[in-house]
Design a protein around this motif. Structure first.
Motif, PDB file in Angstrom:
ATOM      1  N   THR A 222       0.818  -1.222   0.000  1.00  0.00           N
ATOM      2  CA  THR A 222       0.000   0.000   0.000  1.00  0.00           C
ATOM      3  C   THR A 222       0.846   1.264   0.000  1.00  0.00           C
ATOM      4  O   THR A 222       0.342   2.352   0.241  1.00  0.00           O
ATOM      5  CB  THR A 222      -0.924   0.018   1.232  1.00  0.00           C
ATOM      6  OG1 THR A 222      -0.115  -0.054   2.416  1.00  0.00           O
ATOM      7  CG2 THR A 222      -1.896  -1.142   1.195  1.00  0.00           C
ATOM      8  N   TYR A 223       2.147   1.136  -0.269  1.00  0.00           N
ATOM      9  CA  TYR A 223       3.006   2.326  -0.295  1.00  0.00           C
ATOM     10  C   TYR A 223       4.143   2.138  -1.285  1.00  0.00           C
ATOM     11  O   TYR A 223       4.488   1.021  -1.666  1.00  0.00           O
ATOM     12  CB  TYR A 223       3.572   2.630   1.093  1.00  0.00           C
ATOM     13  CG  TYR A 223       4.598   1.622   1.565  1.00  0.00           C
ATOM     14  CD1 TYR A 223       5.953   1.770   1.248  1.00  0.00           C
ATOM     15  CD2 TYR A 223       4.219   0.516   2.314  1.00  0.00           C
ATOM     16  CE1 TYR A 223       6.884   0.841   1.649  1.00  0.00           C
ATOM     17  CE2 TYR A 223       5.158  -0.423   2.725  1.00  0.00           C
ATOM     18  CZ  TYR A 223       6.483  -0.254   2.393  1.00  0.00           C
ATOM     19  OH  TYR A 223       7.419  -1.163   2.779  1.00  0.00           O
ATOM     20  N   TRP A 225       8.105   4.051  -1.758  1.00  0.00           N
ATOM     21  CA  TRP A 225       9.117   5.049  -1.406  1.00  0.00           C
ATOM     22  C   TRP A 225       9.854   5.447  -2.682  1.00  0.00           C
ATOM     23  O   TRP A 225      10.319   4.576  -3.423  1.00  0.00           O
ATOM     24  CB  TRP A 225      10.132   4.472  -0.420  1.00  0.00           C
ATOM     25  CG  TRP A 225       9.785   4.684   1.030  1.00  0.00           C
ATOM     26  CD1 TRP A 225       9.314   3.762   1.897  1.00  0.00           C
ATOM     27  CD2 TRP A 225       9.929   5.905   1.773  1.00  0.00           C
ATOM     28  NE1 TRP A 225       9.131   4.322   3.139  1.00  0.00           N
ATOM     29  CE2 TRP A 225       9.503   5.641   3.091  1.00  0.00           C
ATOM     30  CE3 TRP A 225      10.358   7.191   1.451  1.00  0.00           C
ATOM     31  CZ2 TRP A 225       9.496   6.609   4.083  1.00  0.00           C
ATOM     32  CZ3 TRP A 225      10.350   8.169   2.447  1.00  0.00           C
ATOM     33  CH2 TRP A 225       9.923   7.872   3.744  1.00  0.00           C
ATOM     34  N   TYR A 264      10.263  10.563  -0.671  1.00  0.00           N
ATOM     35  CA  TYR A 264       8.862  10.691  -0.275  1.00  0.00           C
ATOM     36  C   TYR A 264       8.204   9.320  -0.267  1.00  0.00           C
ATOM     37  O   TYR A 264       8.468   8.481  -1.142  1.00  0.00           O
ATOM     38  CB  TYR A 264       8.124  11.620  -1.253  1.00  0.00           C
ATOM     39  CG  TYR A 264       6.681  11.882  -0.867  1.00  0.00           C
ATOM     40  CD1 TYR A 264       6.368  12.603   0.277  1.00  0.00           C
ATOM     41  CD2 TYR A 264       5.646  11.395  -1.648  1.00  0.00           C
ATOM     42  CE1 TYR A 264       5.059  12.845   0.638  1.00  0.00           C
ATOM     43  CE2 TYR A 264       4.317  11.629  -1.298  1.00  0.00           C
ATOM     44  CZ  TYR A 264       4.032  12.365  -0.153  1.00  0.00           C
ATOM     45  OH  TYR A 264       2.725  12.595   0.202  1.00  0.00           O
ATOM     46  N   LYS A 265       7.346   9.111   0.731  1.00  0.00           N
ATOM     47  CA  LYS A 265       6.564   7.878   0.825  1.00  0.00           C
ATOM     48  C   LYS A 265       5.141   8.180   0.368  1.00  0.00           C
ATOM     49  O   LYS A 265       4.440   8.996   0.983  1.00  0.00           O
ATOM     50  CB  LYS A 265       6.554   7.343   2.252  1.00  0.00           C
ATOM     51  CG  LYS A 265       5.726   6.075   2.409  1.00  0.00           C
ATOM     52  CD  LYS A 265       5.673   5.628   3.867  1.00  0.00           C
ATOM     53  CE  LYS A 265       4.825   4.371   4.015  1.00  0.00           C
ATOM     54  NZ  LYS A 265       4.727   3.941   5.431  1.00  0.00           N
ATOM     55  N   ILE A 266       4.720   7.520  -0.702  1.00  0.00           N
ATOM     56  CA  ILE A 266       3.343   7.639  -1.172  1.00  0.00           C
ATOM     57  C   ILE A 266       2.549   6.518  -0.522  1.00  0.00           C
ATOM     58  O   ILE A 266       2.835   5.339  -0.739  1.00  0.00           O
ATOM     59  CB  ILE A 266       3.258   7.521  -2.708  1.00  0.00           C
ATOM     60  CG1 ILE A 266       4.203   8.522  -3.375  1.00  0.00           C
ATOM     61  CG2 ILE A 266       1.840   7.744  -3.186  1.00  0.00           C
ATOM     62  CD1 ILE A 266       4.320   8.325  -4.876  1.00  0.00           C
ATOM     63  N   GLY A 267       1.582   6.870   0.304  1.00  0.00           N
ATOM     64  CA  GLY A 267       0.828   5.874   1.049  1.00  0.00           C
ATOM     65  C   GLY A 267      -0.612   5.743   0.578  1.00  0.00           C
ATOM     66  O   GLY A 267      -1.060   6.422  -0.350  1.00  0.00           O
ATOM     67  N   HIS A 268      -1.326   4.847   1.249  1.00  0.00           N
ATOM     68  CA  HIS A 268      -2.759   4.607   0.988  1.00  0.00           C
ATOM     69  C   HIS A 268      -3.006   4.196  -0.462  1.00  0.00           C
ATOM     70  O   HIS A 268      -3.985   4.627  -1.079  1.00  0.00           O
ATOM     71  CB  HIS A 268      -3.594   5.844   1.350  1.00  0.00           C
ATOM     72  CG  HIS A 268      -3.338   6.351   2.731  1.00  0.00           C
ATOM     73  ND1 HIS A 268      -3.748   5.680   3.864  1.00  0.00           N
ATOM     74  CD2 HIS A 268      -2.683   7.466   3.167  1.00  0.00           C
ATOM     75  CE1 HIS A 268      -3.372   6.363   4.933  1.00  0.00           C
ATOM     76  NE2 HIS A 268      -2.725   7.439   4.549  1.00  0.00           N
ATOM     77  N   LEU A 269      -2.123   3.357  -0.988  1.00  0.00           N
ATOM     78  CA  LEU A 269      -2.285   2.882  -2.359  1.00  0.00           C
ATOM     79  C   LEU A 269      -3.003   1.528  -2.365  1.00  0.00           C
ATOM     80  O   LEU A 269      -3.138   0.869  -1.338  1.00  0.00           O
ATOM     81  CB  LEU A 269      -0.915   2.753  -3.042  1.00  0.00           C
ATOM     82  CG  LEU A 269      -0.079   4.036  -3.111  1.00  0.00           C
ATOM     83  CD1 LEU A 269       1.266   3.749  -3.761  1.00  0.00           C
ATOM     84  CD2 LEU A 269      -0.820   5.119  -3.878  1.00  0.00           C
ATOM     85  N   THR A 300       2.649  -1.834  -7.074  1.00  0.00           N
ATOM     86  CA  THR A 300       2.698  -2.221  -5.673  1.00  0.00           C
ATOM     87  C   THR A 300       2.657  -3.745  -5.548  1.00  0.00           C
ATOM     88  O   THR A 300       2.252  -4.447  -6.466  1.00  0.00           O
ATOM     89  CB  THR A 300       1.515  -1.611  -4.911  1.00  0.00           C
ATOM     90  OG1 THR A 300       0.308  -1.905  -5.612  1.00  0.00           O
ATOM     91  CG2 THR A 300       1.667  -0.107  -4.768  1.00  0.00           C
TER      92      THR A 300
END
Length: 444
Positions: A222-223, A225, A264-269, A300
């Motif tokens: 779900t994330y 980096w 940057y960490k892209i979350g909630h994927l 992901t």
């Protein structure tokens, strides 16, 4: 001083005569002082006297001054400013009207100082604007003026489709009681460096765009980096804001997040989903955000299934097979587009426990079911479903089912023994090898 006399008698309408002044390159304001005379016996104008200023041998542009008739010799002043490395040339032009008469120019002087009456533009500081934006800025001219005087701000642009319009502001007085004219350019869209006759008025900066896509550091279900990788850019800095734009490769969903570091960490994927990730850079000023840089395409990981299959039920029981069904499920349960569903069952046969598993291919159906065959009649079978993806497994509750009874096998012939008596025969034998249920009757 230069002199020019044009006799318009016998000339067709529209014919032209020119007087060209030498190139002027001094880094200053000049005053062009000249006398002119336009006359006709009939009173009809013999022609038009136009004055142009050509900058850097460019297009002749619009006339900065013109007149069509005077009865006497008159004097005019033109205040012209230029700054290095620009140069300009004053061009006098007579355009005949088809009527007889004379047009004359005399005593043309180039004075190395501002005019005594005609206002001249003050040099501007550079104004910065981002490419493609409308900019508003002010150019000021000072000197004594009459209400009928005209100001021309001549533009040099390397982008031919630039939009230029201007209007004269209100006349004001400064502390020296000189009249100030303000020209507001209110509708100029800049695409490249603009220069004005009185000096550089606008510097156009191209919004920054990263040259390379972001780099992937680590991947989760779900994330993601990423490293922004945005040090090398096309366009102009300084960079005052960084943003990450990410979208699903299939579909229209996207989001933009501001970033204050190089990673940057892209979350909630969503798990097992392909994303396209780009970096947006912004420089100061309106319109300072560049277009998204090259995109990183990445997917992901799968996530552990949310749960095992539910509502495992029996559809049909026979002596040697069982058909089961369960509640349909989708991606929200599997959390992966790659998964399989296996049917696990066990039963006692010949005094030993048999364990089997079979893959079910009926997972996409709205009424999924599976039939287990080659079972033994009248036997307890324990059944469960196992949902698996690359990241984990989840099981259903176990269901215990007994198969139906079936016809028993034959009584073993060699086991039949008889004992004879006077009035009867006594028989005994072993049970069939496979009873397949409760034996209720033997017939002799």
């Amino acid at each position: 001083g230069s002199f020019m006399l044009v006799n318009t008698s016998g000339r067709f309408s529209g014919q032209k005569a020119h007087l060209l002044m030498p190139h002027l390159k001094e880094n200053d304001t000049h005053c062009i002082d000249f006398h002119y005379y336009v006359s006709s016996k009939t009173g009809a104008s013999p022609g038009t006297l136009n004055v142009y200023v050509k900058v850097n041998d460019g297009p002749i542009g619009n006339p900065v001054w013109n007149t069509s008739i005077t009865a006497t010799w008159s004097r005019a002043e033109l205040a012209i400013s230029t700054f290095w490395p620009n140069f300009y040339q004053v061009v006098f032009e007579v355009v005949t009207s088809g009527h007889s008469g004379y047009v004359a120019i005399d005593e043309v002087k180039v004075l190395g100082h501002p005019c005594t009456k005609t206002p001249h533009f003050l040099r501007l500081q550079s104004v910065e604007v981002n490419a493609g934006q409308f900019a508003t800025f002010q150019c000021t001219a000072n000197g004594g003026t009459d209400s009928g005087d005209r100001l021309w701000l001549q533009v040099i642009s390397s982008f031919l489709n630039a939009l230029v319009s201007g209007e004269r502001g209100d006349t004001e007085r400064n502390a020296k009681h000189e009249k100030l004219w303000s020209v507001h350019f209110i509708n100029i869209r800049f695409y490249s460096a603009f220069e004005l006759l009185h000096g550089r008025c606008c510097v156009v900066e191209k919004p920054p765009v990263p040259i390379a896509p972001p780099q992937l550091s680590s991947v989760g279900a779900t994330y993601l980096w990423i490293q922004l990788n945005a040090n090398s850019i096309n366009g102009d800095g300084p960079i005052i804001q960084r943003e990450v734009e990410y979208r699903t490769s299939s579909g229209s969903w996207y989001d933009i997040q501001p970033v204050d570091s190089t990673s940057y960490k892209i979350g909630h994927l969503d798990p097992d989903t392909e994303y396209e990730i780009s970096v947006l850079l912004t420089r100061p000023g309106e319109g300072g955000t560049g277009s998204p840089g090259p995109a990183l395409k990445t997917r992901t990981k799968c996530a552990d299934p949310m749960r095992g299959p539910r509502r495992l039920e029996v559809v049909e029981i026979k002596s040697r097979q069982i058909t089961i069904c369960w509640e349909p499920f989708g991606y929200n349960v599997t959390r992966c587009h790659r998964y399989n569903l296996t049917v696990h069952y066990r039963y006692q046969a010949g005094g030993q426990e048999q364990v089997r598993e079979e893959v079910s291919w009926d997972t996409e159906s709205s009424h999924p079911q599976h039939t287990i065959t080659n079972l033994s009649p009248y036997t307890n079978v324990s059944i469960k479903l196992v949902l698996m993806n690359p990241e984990g497994r989840k099981e259903s509750q176990e269901l215990v089912v007994q198969t139906d009874e079936d016809v028993p096998s034959a009584v073993p012939l060699e086991s039949i023994q008889g004992s004879t008596f006077e009035e009867k025969i006594f028989l005994q034998w072993r049970e069939p090898a496979q009873t397949y249920g409760v034996i209720t009757l033997y017939e002799v």
